[in-house]
Design a protein around this motif. Structure first.
Motif, PDB file in Angstrom:
ATOM      1  N   THR A 127       0.822  -1.213   0.000  1.00 35.85           N
ATOM      2  CA  THR A 127       0.000   0.000   0.000  1.00 35.85           C
ATOM      3  C   THR A 127       0.858   1.265   0.000  1.00 35.85           C
ATOM      4  OG1 THR A 127      -1.743  -1.155   1.197  1.00 35.85           O
ATOM      5  CG2 THR A 127      -1.803   1.230   1.303  1.00 35.85           C
ATOM      6  N   LEU A 128       2.032   1.174   0.605  1.00 36.95           N
ATOM      7  CA  LEU A 128       2.873   2.370   0.754  1.00 36.95           C
ATOM      8  C   LEU A 128       4.078   2.278  -0.173  1.00 36.95           C
ATOM      9  CD1 LEU A 128       3.225   4.871   2.758  1.00 36.95           C
ATOM     10  CD2 LEU A 128       4.872   3.412   3.927  1.00 36.95           C
ATOM     11  N   SER A 129       4.370   3.390  -0.859  1.00 27.73           N
ATOM     12  CA  SER A 129       5.607   3.333  -1.645  1.00 27.73           C
ATOM     13  C   SER A 129       6.748   3.830  -0.769  1.00 27.73           C
ATOM     14  CB  SER A 129       5.475   4.094  -2.959  1.00 27.73           C
ATOM     15  OG  SER A 129       5.370   5.430  -2.756  1.00 27.73           O
ATOM     16  N   LEU A 130       7.741   2.936  -0.607  1.00 24.67           N
ATOM     17  CA  LEU A 130       8.879   3.271   0.248  1.00 24.67           C
ATOM     18  C   LEU A 130       9.807   4.249  -0.468  1.00 24.67           C
ATOM     19  CD1 LEU A 130       9.951  -0.088   1.937  1.00 24.67           C
ATOM     20  CD2 LEU A 130       8.752   1.840   2.930  1.00 24.67           C
ATOM     21  N   PHE A 131       9.921   4.055  -1.762  1.00 26.92           N
ATOM     22  CA  PHE A 131      10.643   4.976  -2.634  1.00 26.92           C
ATOM     23  C   PHE A 131       9.776   5.093  -3.882  1.00 26.92           C
ATOM     24  CE2 PHE A 131      13.941   2.693  -0.237  1.00 26.92           C
ATOM     25  CZ  PHE A 131      14.565   3.763   0.368  1.00 26.92           C
ATOM     26  N   PRO A 132       9.935   6.156  -4.654  1.00 27.39           N
ATOM     27  CA  PRO A 132       9.077   6.279  -5.839  1.00 27.39           C
ATOM     28  C   PRO A 132       9.083   4.989  -6.662  1.00 27.39           C
ATOM     29  CG  PRO A 132      10.398   8.239  -5.529  1.00 27.39           C
ATOM     30  CD  PRO A 132      10.868   7.261  -4.494  1.00 27.39           C
ATOM     31  N   SER A 137       6.738  -4.417   1.266  1.00 27.40           N
ATOM     32  CA  SER A 137       6.416  -5.851   1.192  1.00 27.40           C
ATOM     33  C   SER A 137       5.680  -6.265   2.470  1.00 27.40           C
ATOM     34  CB  SER A 137       7.679  -6.674   1.006  1.00 27.40           C
ATOM     35  OG  SER A 137       8.516  -6.487   2.121  1.00 27.40           O
ATOM     36  N   LEU A 138       4.880  -5.337   2.970  1.00 29.55           N
ATOM     37  CA  LEU A 138       4.214  -5.510   4.256  1.00 29.55           C
ATOM     38  C   LEU A 138       2.705  -5.537   4.083  1.00 29.55           C
ATOM     39  CD1 LEU A 138       4.064  -5.187   7.428  1.00 29.55           C
ATOM     40  CD2 LEU A 138       4.257  -2.737   7.056  1.00 29.55           C
ATOM     41  N   TYR A 228      15.641  -1.159   3.197  1.00 26.23           N
ATOM     42  CA  TYR A 228      14.519  -0.694   4.025  1.00 26.23           C
ATOM     43  C   TYR A 228      13.291  -1.598   3.904  1.00 26.23           C
ATOM     44  CZ  TYR A 228      16.580   3.763   5.344  1.00 26.23           C
ATOM     45  OH  TYR A 228      17.377   4.727   5.900  1.00 26.23           O
ATOM     46  N   TYR A 229      12.731  -1.980   5.040  1.00 27.90           N
ATOM     47  CA  TYR A 229      11.400  -2.614   5.100  1.00 27.90           C
ATOM     48  C   TYR A 229      10.369  -1.544   5.494  1.00 27.90           C
ATOM     49  CZ  TYR A 229      12.520  -7.694   4.937  1.00 27.90           C
ATOM     50  OH  TYR A 229      12.873  -8.973   4.570  1.00 27.90           O
ATOM     51  N   LEU A 230      10.762  -0.658   6.401  1.00 31.27           N
ATOM     52  CA  LEU A 230       9.895   0.433   6.876  1.00 31.27           C
ATOM     53  C   LEU A 230      10.804   1.608   7.211  1.00 31.27           C
ATOM     54  CD1 LEU A 230       6.810   0.495   7.423  1.00 31.27           C
ATOM     55  CD2 LEU A 230       7.296  -0.104   9.796  1.00 31.27           C
ATOM     56  N   ARG A 231      10.491   2.773   6.662  1.00 31.71           N
ATOM     57  CA  ARG A 231      11.358   3.944   6.843  1.00 31.71           C
ATOM     58  C   ARG A 231      11.441   4.390   8.298  1.00 31.71           C
ATOM     59  NH1 ARG A 231      12.009   6.321   1.627  1.00 31.71           N
ATOM     60  NH2 ARG A 231      13.419   7.623   2.807  1.00 31.71           N
ATOM     61  N   GLY A 232      12.490   5.163   8.596  1.00 42.08           N
ATOM     62  CA  GLY A 232      12.628   5.714   9.938  1.00 42.08           C
ATOM     63  C   GLY A 232      11.417   6.553  10.285  1.00 42.08           C
ATOM     64  N   HIS A 233      10.863   6.354  11.462  1.00 40.01           N
ATOM     65  CA  HIS A 233       9.653   7.087  11.853  1.00 40.01           C
ATOM     66  C   HIS A 233       9.466   7.039  13.369  1.00 40.01           C
ATOM     67  CE1 HIS A 233       8.265   2.896  11.727  1.00 40.01           C
ATOM     68  NE2 HIS A 233       7.370   3.266  12.644  1.00 40.01           N
ATOM     69  N   THR A 234       8.570   7.886  13.845  1.00 43.84           N
ATOM     70  CA  THR A 234       8.067   7.729  15.204  1.00 43.84           C
ATOM     71  C   THR A 234       6.605   7.324  15.053  1.00 43.84           C
ATOM     72  OG1 THR A 234       7.459  10.063  15.260  1.00 43.84           O
ATOM     73  CG2 THR A 234       9.604   9.468  16.197  1.00 43.84           C
ATOM     74  N   ASP A 235       6.046   6.658  16.072  1.00 42.28           N
ATOM     75  CA  ASP A 235       4.627   6.273  15.978  1.00 42.28           C
ATOM     76  C   ASP A 235       3.770   7.453  16.424  1.00 42.28           C
ATOM     77  OD1 ASP A 235       5.572   3.848  15.193  1.00 42.28           O
ATOM     78  OD2 ASP A 235       4.725   2.708  16.858  1.00 42.28           O
ATOM     79  N   TYR A 360       8.472   9.459   0.917  1.00 41.58           N
ATOM     80  CA  TYR A 360       9.397   9.587   2.033  1.00 41.58           C
ATOM     81  C   TYR A 360      10.818   9.834   1.571  1.00 41.58           C
ATOM     82  CZ  TYR A 360       5.847   8.022   5.177  1.00 41.58           C
ATOM     83  OH  TYR A 360       4.714   7.943   5.923  1.00 41.58           O
ATOM     84  N   MET A 361      11.504  10.734   2.262  1.00 39.57           N
ATOM     85  CA  MET A 361      12.921  10.918   1.992  1.00 39.57           C
ATOM     86  C   MET A 361      13.679   9.865   2.789  1.00 39.57           C
ATOM     87  SD  MET A 361      12.878  13.208  -0.153  1.00 39.57           S
ATOM     88  CE  MET A 361      14.635  13.446  -0.345  1.00 39.57           C
ATOM     89  N   LYS A 362      14.780   9.436   2.229  1.00 37.94           N
ATOM     90  CA  LYS A 362      15.472   8.279   2.789  1.00 37.94           C
ATOM     91  C   LYS A 362      15.747   8.371   4.293  1.00 37.94           C
ATOM     92  CE  LYS A 362      19.677   5.827   1.783  1.00 37.94           C
ATOM     93  NZ  LYS A 362      20.683   5.834   0.761  1.00 37.94           N
ATOM     94  N   ASP A 363      16.300   9.469   4.746  1.00 36.09           N
ATOM     95  CA  ASP A 363      16.688   9.501   6.150  1.00 36.09           C
ATOM     96  C   ASP A 363      15.801  10.398   6.999  1.00 36.09           C
ATOM     97  OD1 ASP A 363      19.884   9.032   4.986  1.00 36.09           O
ATOM     98  OD2 ASP A 363      18.845   7.660   6.331  1.00 36.09           O
ATOM     99  N   THR A 364      14.670  10.765   6.442  1.00 31.60           N
ATOM    100  CA  THR A 364      13.788  11.647   7.186  1.00 31.60           C
ATOM    101  C   THR A 364      12.834  10.828   8.028  1.00 31.60           C
ATOM    102  OG1 THR A 364      13.874  13.139   5.330  1.00 31.60           O
ATOM    103  CG2 THR A 364      12.162  13.555   6.952  1.00 31.60           C
ATOM    104  N   ALA A 365      12.745  11.190   9.283  1.00 28.62           N
ATOM    105  CA  ALA A 365      11.810  10.477  10.167  1.00 28.62           C
ATOM    106  C   ALA A 365      10.414  11.045   9.979  1.00 28.62           C
ATOM    107  CB  ALA A 365      12.240  10.653  11.602  1.00 28.62           C
ATOM    108  N   ARG A 366       9.453  10.187   9.841  1.00 27.27           N
ATOM    109  CA  ARG A 366       8.044  10.584   9.784  1.00 27.27           C
ATOM    110  C   ARG A 366       7.279   9.755  10.784  1.00 27.27           C
ATOM    111  NH1 ARG A 366       6.789  13.210   4.804  1.00 27.27           N
ATOM    112  NH2 ARG A 366       8.717  14.233   4.249  1.00 27.27           N
TER     113      ARG A 366
END
Ligand SMILES: O=C(O)CCC(=O)C(=O)O
Ligand SMILES: [Fe+2]
Length: 368
Positions: A127-132, A137-138, A228-235, A360-366
């Motif tokens: 459902t989510l594009s990790l990169f364009p 795979s989740l 990456y399986y899931l980008r850097g983020h906070t919940d 998402y940008m590669k190293d940006t936390a969302r």
């Protein structure tokens, strides 16, 4: 309740369909966790909170002291003795495994209303594009609280195990998370139920049990995704509980430090402070930064099944930051800068909608 049983009949009639157990219950094979990795990895050292201390004399004060070591600069800690047996936890993993083995059409017939910012139900693979152009795979399945406002269609498998899932959900929410929220509030010199009141089980919110499945990828695919399986983020919510996970893919980051693996062995649940608590305490409580990466080489070929419980703010939580003598002394006095005339639930759903399709940008936390 009247002794002629009428009240019981009325109660059963008004129970949401999801809660009425269908018989017979199809027995599930006992879930066997995969072995832990033998690769040598750099693991984060994490404070462990023994929840059996909570009801002992002086126990809450001792736990509050332990909290001070981890909630301000990190946002992750482990808990033990949560009051659920290994069998009860493994049953949730067994249900999760069986869910992802259902035919894809059946999973897809219970898709969550994601366009409304609501994860209640199935969130399909990719459902989510990790990169364009590169989809994740989740896939995951969220089961919201067992209250009338959250009812929706469920596969028979989930209906058959609804009593066990409800017990798990209520225990994690009203027992485990409320203990933590009460200690945190007391530590911050706020009224004991300050956080509990905005997270009550009977109020509407998107708290959920979540079954997650990351499908393994080939070496070439992992390279395309930079692992990456899931980008850097906070919940985004209040608290997140991550259960036993032998497949070493979750990484956490302290302030200005390198990423480290978070080990979650049997008997331990990792807890992650999330954005709502950070916002309410003007940044004193830290929302833990984390990401999920391809596992080490002895596990990279394995699918990764996960069990999570998310606590999220309700429609009764005013989205306004808090004030206390502790927060003022700590340099985190109330600021009205981000206060909104909305509830925690409205804030949460707006965030999920905004995130949908975000690039998402590669190293940006969302936040997720
Ligand atoms: O799969 C994991 O270990 C973490 C999942 C996660 O970070 C999330 O769903 O927000
Ligand atoms: Fe997360």
């Amino acid at each position: 309740m009247s002794d002629d049983g009428c009240a019981l009949v009325d109660l059963i009639d008004t129970l949401p369909a999801q809660m009425a157990r269908l018989t017979p219950q199809i027995p599930l094979p006992k879930y066997e966790h995969p072995p832990e990795t033998k690769c040598s990895l750099s693991y984060a050292s994490v404070v462990t909170i023994d929840l059996s201390e909570y009801d002992r004399p002086g126990g809450r004060d001792r736990l509050a002291q332990q909290f001070k070591e981890c909630v301000h600069d990190f946002g992750f800690f482990n808990i033990t003795n949560i009051g659920l047996s290994q069998d009860e936890i493994d049953l949730q993993f067994a249900i999760a495994k069986a869910f992802f083995e259902l035919p894809v059409e059946e999973r897809l017939s219970h898709v969550a209303p994601l366009h409304e910012g609501n994860y209640n139900g199935y969130r399909p693979l990719g459902t989510l594009s990790l990169f364009p152009g590169l989809q994740d795979s989740l896939e995951f399945y969220s089961i919201f609280k067992f209250i009338p406002q959250s009812q929706r269609s469920q596969p028979d498998l989930i209906k058959q195990y609804s009593a066990e899932i409800e017990r798990f959900s209520r225990h994690m929410h009203e027992n485990v998370s409320f203990k933590l929220l009460r200690i945190l509030a007391t530590m911050l010199e706020l009224p004991e139920d300050q956080f509990v009141n905005g997270n009550r089980y009977e109020d509407e919110c998107d708290s959920s049990v979540r079954y997650m499945l990351y499908h393994s990828r080939s070496q070439e695919e992992n390279k395309m995704f930079d692992d990456y399986y899931l980008r850097g983020h906070t919940d985004k919510g209040t608290l997140t509980f991550l259960f036993q996970q032998p497949i070493a893919a979750l990484q956490v980051q302290r302030v200005q430090a390198d990423w480290e693996h978070l080990r979650i062995p049997a008997g331990t649940v990792a807890v992650n402070i999330a954005d709502a608590l950070q916002f309410l305490t003007n940044g004193y409580l830290r929302s833990g930064l984390h990401r999920v990466m391809a596992p080490p080489k002895d596990q990279v070929h394995m699918d990764r099944l996960g069990l999570v419980y998310f606590v999220r703010p309700t429609d009764k939580l005013p989205w306004k930051s808090l004030d206390s003598p502790f927060l003022r002394r700590a340099g985190h006095a109330k600021t009205t800068e981000h206060d909104r005339d909305m509830s925690g639930l409205e804030w949460w759903r707006a965030g999920v909608k905004a995130r949908k399709g975000a690039n998402y940008m590669k190293d940006t936390a969302r936040s997720t």
